[in-house]
Design a protein around this motif. Structure first.
Motif, short mmCIF file in Angstrom:
data_model
loop_
_atom_site.label_atom_id
_atom_site.label_comp_id
_atom_site.label_asym_id
_atom_site.label_seq_id
_atom_site.Cartn_x
_atom_site.Cartn_y
_atom_site.Cartn_z
N LEU A 1 0.83 -1.21 0.00
CA LEU A 1 0.00 0.00 0.00
C LEU A 1 0.86 1.26 0.00
O LEU A 1 0.51 2.27 -0.62
CB LEU A 1 -0.93 -0.01 1.22
CG LEU A 1 -2.02 -1.08 1.23
CD1 LEU A 1 -2.71 -1.14 2.58
CD2 LEU A 1 -3.04 -0.82 0.13
N ILE A 2 2.00 1.19 0.68
CA ILE A 2 2.93 2.32 0.68
C ILE A 2 3.56 2.47 -0.70
O ILE A 2 3.68 3.58 -1.25
CB ILE A 2 4.02 2.13 1.76
CG1 ILE A 2 3.40 2.21 3.16
CG2 ILE A 2 5.12 3.18 1.60
CD1 ILE A 2 4.35 1.85 4.27
N ASP A 3 3.97 1.34 -1.29
CA ASP A 3 4.63 1.37 -2.60
C ASP A 3 3.73 1.94 -3.70
O ASP A 3 4.21 2.58 -4.63
CB ASP A 3 5.10 -0.04 -2.99
CG ASP A 3 6.25 -0.53 -2.13
OD1 ASP A 3 6.88 0.31 -1.45
OD2 ASP A 3 6.51 -1.75 -2.11
N THR A 4 2.44 1.69 -3.58
CA THR A 4 1.51 2.20 -4.61
C THR A 4 1.01 3.61 -4.30
O THR A 4 0.26 4.19 -5.09
CB THR A 4 0.29 1.27 -4.75
OG1 THR A 4 -0.39 1.18 -3.48
CG2 THR A 4 0.72 -0.13 -5.19
N GLY A 5 1.42 4.16 -3.15
CA GLY A 5 1.01 5.51 -2.78
C GLY A 5 -0.34 5.59 -2.10
O GLY A 5 -0.82 6.69 -1.79
N ALA A 6 -0.96 4.44 -1.82
CA ALA A 6 -2.26 4.44 -1.16
C ALA A 6 -2.13 4.83 0.32
O ALA A 6 -3.07 5.36 0.91
CB ALA A 6 -2.91 3.06 -1.28
N VAL A 7 -0.97 4.56 0.91
CA VAL A 7 -0.70 4.94 2.30
C VAL A 7 0.58 5.78 2.31
O VAL A 7 1.58 5.42 1.67
CB VAL A 7 -0.52 3.69 3.19
CG1 VAL A 7 0.01 4.08 4.57
CG2 VAL A 7 -1.84 2.95 3.34
N ASP A 8 0.54 6.90 3.03
CA ASP A 8 1.68 7.79 3.12
C ASP A 8 2.79 7.15 3.95
O ASP A 8 2.57 6.75 5.09
CB ASP A 8 1.24 9.11 3.75
CG ASP A 8 2.38 10.12 3.82
OD1 ASP A 8 3.09 10.14 4.83
OD2 ASP A 8 2.55 10.86 2.83
N ALA A 9 3.99 7.06 3.37
CA ALA A 9 5.12 6.40 4.04
C ALA A 9 5.50 7.09 5.35
O ALA A 9 5.85 6.42 6.33
CB ALA A 9 6.31 6.35 3.10
N THR A 10 5.43 8.42 5.36
CA THR A 10 5.79 9.16 6.58
C THR A 10 4.81 8.88 7.70
O THR A 10 5.21 8.62 8.85
CB THR A 10 5.83 10.67 6.29
OG1 THR A 10 6.78 10.93 5.25
CG2 THR A 10 6.24 11.44 7.54
N LYS A 11 3.52 8.90 7.38
CA LYS A 11 2.51 8.62 8.40
C LYS A 11 2.59 7.17 8.88
O LYS A 11 2.20 6.85 10.01
CB LYS A 11 1.11 8.91 7.84
CG LYS A 11 0.85 10.39 7.57
CD LYS A 11 -0.54 10.60 7.01
CE LYS A 11 -0.79 12.09 6.75
NZ LYS A 11 -2.14 12.32 6.16
N ALA A 12 3.07 6.29 8.02
CA ALA A 12 3.12 4.87 8.35
C ALA A 12 4.45 4.46 8.98
O ALA A 12 4.66 3.28 9.26
CB ALA A 12 2.88 4.04 7.09
N LYS A 13 5.35 5.42 9.21
CA LYS A 13 6.70 5.10 9.68
C LYS A 13 6.70 4.29 10.97
O LYS A 13 7.38 3.26 11.08
CB LYS A 13 7.50 6.39 9.88
CG LYS A 13 8.97 6.17 10.25
CD LYS A 13 9.71 7.51 10.32
CE LYS A 13 11.19 7.29 10.62
NZ LYS A 13 11.41 6.73 11.96
#
Length: 282
Positions: free
Chosen positions: A193-205
């Motif tokens: 989901l992070i790789d496809t941009g569906a989830v923000d990587a920073t928020k998901a850190k």
């Protein structure tokens, strides 16, 4: 042996961070972790309402987010590219249900009803999660065996879900599914989901770090085929008891044997205690 014990304790603590627990604080933490990445949100009544059953419409919303298609669904519904025939779906869930219906992922309860406000069961939701992980019902698994299939994948365990399926269970099992490999094993769900941009990587850190640690620990325990540790303890007591004017001699012996086994990545604990009091053994 000290290293093994440390590994086992750490494994249990890490697993508790991702699995269902009896602690309300743990459920709240799971909901907050999901909320931070926009996966699980509060209700119109305020808060997460973790102590009630999730509605089918709420499960549908979660499923679209797990597919990483929330923005796509909203835009397509707004433009009229997708729609649904269900009369009991409100405006909040309509774009999500329309996307699922158009993709053939859900057919509803009848031709014109979705049972939007009906309670979603653990089996219903597990099937949703399996689909988000890339598995197809009727091909990779059968609906009747979906819970068993999910247990084999590692994100569901039946004895964690006794009683009614609640929103706190939904949050906990979603967290587990996000740490689970997608079909084919190329990556796990949250990373995809992070790789496809569906989830923000920073928020998901923060959540990504938890999951990466959990997965690393799981690999470490999986690498150990079978290790066991036995402990024995003995307690003895002798004394005199006075009660209601009477005096009596008492004796108490307690022996306990505990065994911890790490086998095929699973931790098992067994314990046996024998108590002898005044000559009588239990």
């Amino acid at each position: 042996m000290k290293r093994l014990v440390t590994l086992l304790v750490t494994a249990l603590l890490m697993t508790a961070a991702l699995c269902v627990s009896a602690s309300a604080a743990d459920y709240q933490s799971a909901a907050e972790d999901l909320s931070a990445i926009g996966m699980f949100r509060g209700t119109v009544n305020g808060g997460f309402e973790l102590d009630r059953a999730p509605k089918r419409s709420e499960a549908a919303i979660m499923l679209v987010r797990l597919y990483g298609a929330e923005e796509e669904a909203a835009a397509a519904y707004q433009s009229g590219e997708i729609s649904h025939p269900f009369k009991d779906v409100g405006p909040i869930a309509s774009s999500y249900v329309a996307w699922l219906y158009t993709k053939g992922i859900t057919k509803g309860a009848t031709a014109t009803t979705f049972n939007s406000n009906a309670a979603c069961t653990d089996k219903n939701y597990v099937v949703f999660l399996l689909r988000a992980l890339g598995y197809e019902d009727g091909k990779d698994f059968q609906y009747a065996d979906s819970l068993t299939f999910a247990e084999k994948l590692g994100f569901y365990q039946a004895d964690y879900f006794e009683g009614p399926f609640l929103r706190d269970d939904l949050a906990a099992i979603t967290l587990q599914a996000l740490a689970t490999d997608k079909k084919g094993g190329e990556t796990y769900l949250l990373k995809s989901l992070i790789d496809t941009g569906a989830v923000d990587a920073t928020k998901a850190k923060n959540l990504t770090e938890k999951i990466e640690n959990y997965r690393a620990l799981t690999r470490a325990t999986d690498a150990v085929d079978s290790v066991s540790q036995d402990t024995n303890s003995l307690t003895q007591a002798r004394g005199t008891v006075q009660y209601a004017g009477d005096t009596m001699d008492v004796s108490f012996d307690s022996s306990t044997r505990e065994k911890i086994v790490l086998r095929n990545g699973k931790v098992q604990l067994s314990s046996e205690t024998k108590i002898t009091q005044n000559g009588e053994t239990t």
